[in-house]
Design an enzyme around this catalytic site. Structure first.
Site, PDB file in Angstrom:
ATOM      1  N   SER A 137     -32.768  -1.245  31.144  1.00 15.86           N
ATOM      2  CA  SER A 137     -33.931  -1.026  30.292  1.00 15.86           C
ATOM      3  C   SER A 137     -35.005  -2.078  30.538  1.00 15.86           C
ATOM      4  O   SER A 137     -35.587  -2.139  31.609  1.00 15.86           O
ATOM      5  CB  SER A 137     -33.490  -0.992  28.828  1.00 15.86           C
ATOM      6  OG  SER A 137     -34.538  -0.551  27.997  1.00 15.86           O
ATOM      7  N   ASP A 284     -41.636   0.741  29.157  1.00 17.55           N
ATOM      8  CA  ASP A 284     -40.753  -0.225  29.811  1.00 17.55           C
ATOM      9  C   ASP A 284     -40.192   0.416  31.077  1.00 17.55           C
ATOM     10  O   ASP A 284     -40.431   1.602  31.341  1.00 17.55           O
ATOM     11  CB  ASP A 284     -39.661  -0.706  28.844  1.00 17.55           C
ATOM     12  CG  ASP A 284     -38.648   0.364  28.504  1.00 17.55           C
ATOM     13  OD1 ASP A 284     -38.956   1.566  28.671  1.00 17.55           O
ATOM     14  OD2 ASP A 284     -37.538   0.029  28.049  1.00 17.55           O
ATOM     15  N   ASP A 286     -37.433   1.734  32.249  1.00 18.34           N
ATOM     16  CA  ASP A 286     -36.693   3.001  32.263  1.00 18.34           C
ATOM     17  C   ASP A 286     -37.358   4.039  31.372  1.00 18.34           C
ATOM     18  O   ASP A 286     -36.801   5.118  31.147  1.00 18.34           O
ATOM     19  CB  ASP A 286     -35.224   2.800  31.887  1.00 18.34           C
ATOM     20  CG  ASP A 286     -35.014   2.431  30.440  1.00 18.34           C
ATOM     21  OD1 ASP A 286     -35.883   1.743  29.866  1.00 18.34           O
ATOM     22  OD2 ASP A 286     -33.973   2.818  29.858  1.00 18.34           O
ATOM     23  N   ASP A 288     -37.887   4.519  28.266  1.00 22.53           N
ATOM     24  CA  ASP A 288     -37.400   5.014  26.981  1.00 22.53           C
ATOM     25  C   ASP A 288     -38.146   4.368  25.812  1.00 22.53           C
ATOM     26  O   ASP A 288     -38.048   4.827  24.680  1.00 22.53           O
ATOM     27  CB  ASP A 288     -35.886   4.844  26.837  1.00 22.53           C
ATOM     28  CG  ASP A 288     -35.421   3.399  26.825  1.00 22.53           C
ATOM     29  OD1 ASP A 288     -36.219   2.494  27.165  1.00 22.53           O
ATOM     30  OD2 ASP A 288     -34.243   3.157  26.482  1.00 22.53           O
TER      31      ASP A 288
END
Length: 539
Positions: A137, A284, A286, A288
């Site tokens: 992440s 960010d 990734d 999400d």
């Protein structure tokens, strides 16, 4: 002291060389127990060692997941495997595919990097038993992680995590060595992406396509392609900082690529000033999580996760009211998130729910409402995570981007900036001021120190928190079932609410403080005073 992982036939020459070159302190940290497999899967620093992310800890996790799949007789449904831009992510995903092939389990291995919400969507779309996403992440470049999703598309809960961890603990070196690494059969991601894109675009509730200028940044991650398509189809004139546009596992311009850190906006703000754009949206790596900033006078105002949640709920419910939609929709937040969004929802006549931290818990409501005549319309938490509708059963920074674009146009047509919207909300519901921070602990015994501080708070502060009288205290360790967790919440008689819990991924104590009232300056002073006392006590 004899060191572990020195058998080249199992661990290979490079790993053995690295283990033998470690200082005693490095070795103790790297082999201080096993990297724990929890509801968020694995996450840790990449290096050799049982307490680190590497090909062997990942292989153990993959074997455990394969045994979990077989335990459920779900080999034919199988697993979908995704990976992000980080160093070793594709290699970790390939190892996972090799293990699945060894156990004769069907798998889908994507042929390109994907965002975490893409993976969550794919599990339900492909009707697999589970999904694996290799990502850390928003952590720094030297970290990686390994998330597991169940067939509903949401992250696994404690019962399945415990089964997988137990399987991991039974795996020995011989079993690791016996499973060969093979080149995976790749699955074309476009087959899934087109449907994902269609479904998230169906969430849009505002059709105006009057062009405006904005800046977007994917923070060198996986959101770039999807975000570009959204913005083009919504007729937005967008600009992306060149240094952050394309995938870069080193995150060169943002060593800690977390949009909650305001300094990460600097390049985007510079570009917005140059291009005279009034809105900045970032994801960010990734994709999400999502955050935004808007031009307010001569400066760009970066909004917190709590403020963004309140603004999006206000927008969503205003539009639903204008469209004559029912109030059958349900809104969910976590216990550490500010109550402002919930107050707005209740004022509009919507039912609201509160749950523990993490979208694995928020998504439980989306899963349960599938079987009822009720609609999950919004879930959020203060750490810039938003789940809009039930298309993706996890936080999705890309559908959140879509909603911010729609909300910006909606309020712009009313001659309102996002700051104006927040002021209107505060006029209606009072000022909601936050002062959230973390207390970090260092050393090999960092977790023990952190838990010791939590223990002292539990034992020392019952009727009073320092010199402030407690109106109500809730210790979530005393709860039963799914609401039991290591968290404390104090509602103080001076109007402040303080929540505290240990982080699930790092040795830090997370503190959330909220004040509500009509006197903004007074609230801020009281919050700062309490913060000083908490920080001093935890030293």
């Amino acid at each position: 002291m004899k060191r572990k992982w020195t058998d080249e036939s199992v661990y290979g020459k490079d790993t053995v060389t690295r283990v033998l070159s470690m200082s005693n302190e490095e070795y103790e940290a790297a082999f201080d127990g096993n990297l724990k497999f929890g509801t968020a899967g694995l996450r840790g620093y990449m290096d050799a060692g049982t307490n680190r992310m590497n090909v062997f800890t990942v292989k153990k996790a993959a074997i455990a997941i394969a045994k979990w799949i077989k335990k459920n007789n779900a080999e034919d449904r199988g697993v979908v495997i995704g990976y992000d831009v980080r160093h070793n992510s594709r290699d970790f995903a390939k190892i996972t595919a090799s293990v699945m092939e060894y156990f004769n389990i069907k798998y889908y291995f994507f042929d390109e990097i994907v965002a975490t919400p893409h993976l969550s969507y794919s599990v339900r779309h492909l009707k697999t038993f589970c999904g694996v996403m290799v990502t850390a992440s928003h952590n720094p470049k030297d970290y990686n992680g390994y998330k597991v999703y169940k067939r509903t598309g949401s992250q696994i809960l404690e019962d399945d995590a415990e089964i997988i961890e137990n399987f991991m603990n039974e795996i020995n070196e011989e079993e690791l060595a016996n499973i060969p690494n093979k080149k995976p059969i790749e699955f074309n991601f476009k087959h899934v992406f087109n449907d994902y894109y269609r479904d998230i675009m169906s969430l849009s509730m505002y059709d105006d396509k009057t062009p405006f200028k904005m800046v977007y940044s994917p923070y060198n991650g996986c959101g770039e392609k999807t975000a570009k398509k959204i913005l083009k189809d919504k007729n937005v004139m967008f600009f992306i900082p060149k240094e952050q546009e394309f995938p870069d596992p080193d995150f060169t311009t943002i060593p800690y690529p977390n949009p909650e850190v305001k300094e990460t906006f600097s390049l985007a703000i510079d570009l917005a000033e140059k291009e005279n754009a009034n809105l900045i949206v970032v994801n960010d790596p990734d994709a999400d999580r999502m955050s935004f900033a808007s031009r307010e006078g001569k400066i760009f105002r970066i909004f917190s996760g709590n403020e963004i949640g309140a603004i999006l709920i206000y927008y969503l419910l205003l539009v639903r009211k204008e469209r004559g939609l029912t109030t059958n929709g349900r809104i969910v937040k976590t216990i550490v998130t500010d109550d402002l969004g919930i107050e707005i929802a209740r004022d509009f006549g919507y039912k609201t729910f509160e749950t523990l931290t993490g979208f694995k818990n928020i998504s439980v409501f989306a899963n349960e409402l599938d079987a009822k005549d009720e609609e999950f319309i919004f879930g959020y938490e203060e750490s810039i995570g938003y789940e809009i509708g039930s298309v993706v059963r996890d936080k999705d920074g890309l559908s959140a981007l879509l909603y911010v674009v729609d909300a910006y146009r909606y309020f712009k047509n009313k001659n309102m900036t996002f700051q104006n919207v927040l002021e209107e909300i505060h006029q209606n519901y009072g000022y909601h001021i936050e002062n959230n921070f973390s207390i970090y602990f260092e050393g090999v015994d960092s977790s023990e120190k952190m838990n010791g501080v939590m223990k002292e708070f539990r034992e020392d502060f019952v009727d009073r928190l320092f010199d402030i009288e407690v109106d109500k205290r809730k210790d979530y360790l005393l709860e039963t079932g799914s609401m039991k967790t290591n968290a404390l919440i104090y509602n103080l008689k001076n109007g402040i609410k303080i929540c505290m819990r240990p982080s699930g991924t790092e040795p830090k104590l997370k503190i959330y403080m909220y004040g509500v009232g009509d006197d903004k300056e007074k609230i801020m002073i009281e919050l700062n005073k309490l913060r000083e006392k908490v920080e001093q006590f935890a030293k």
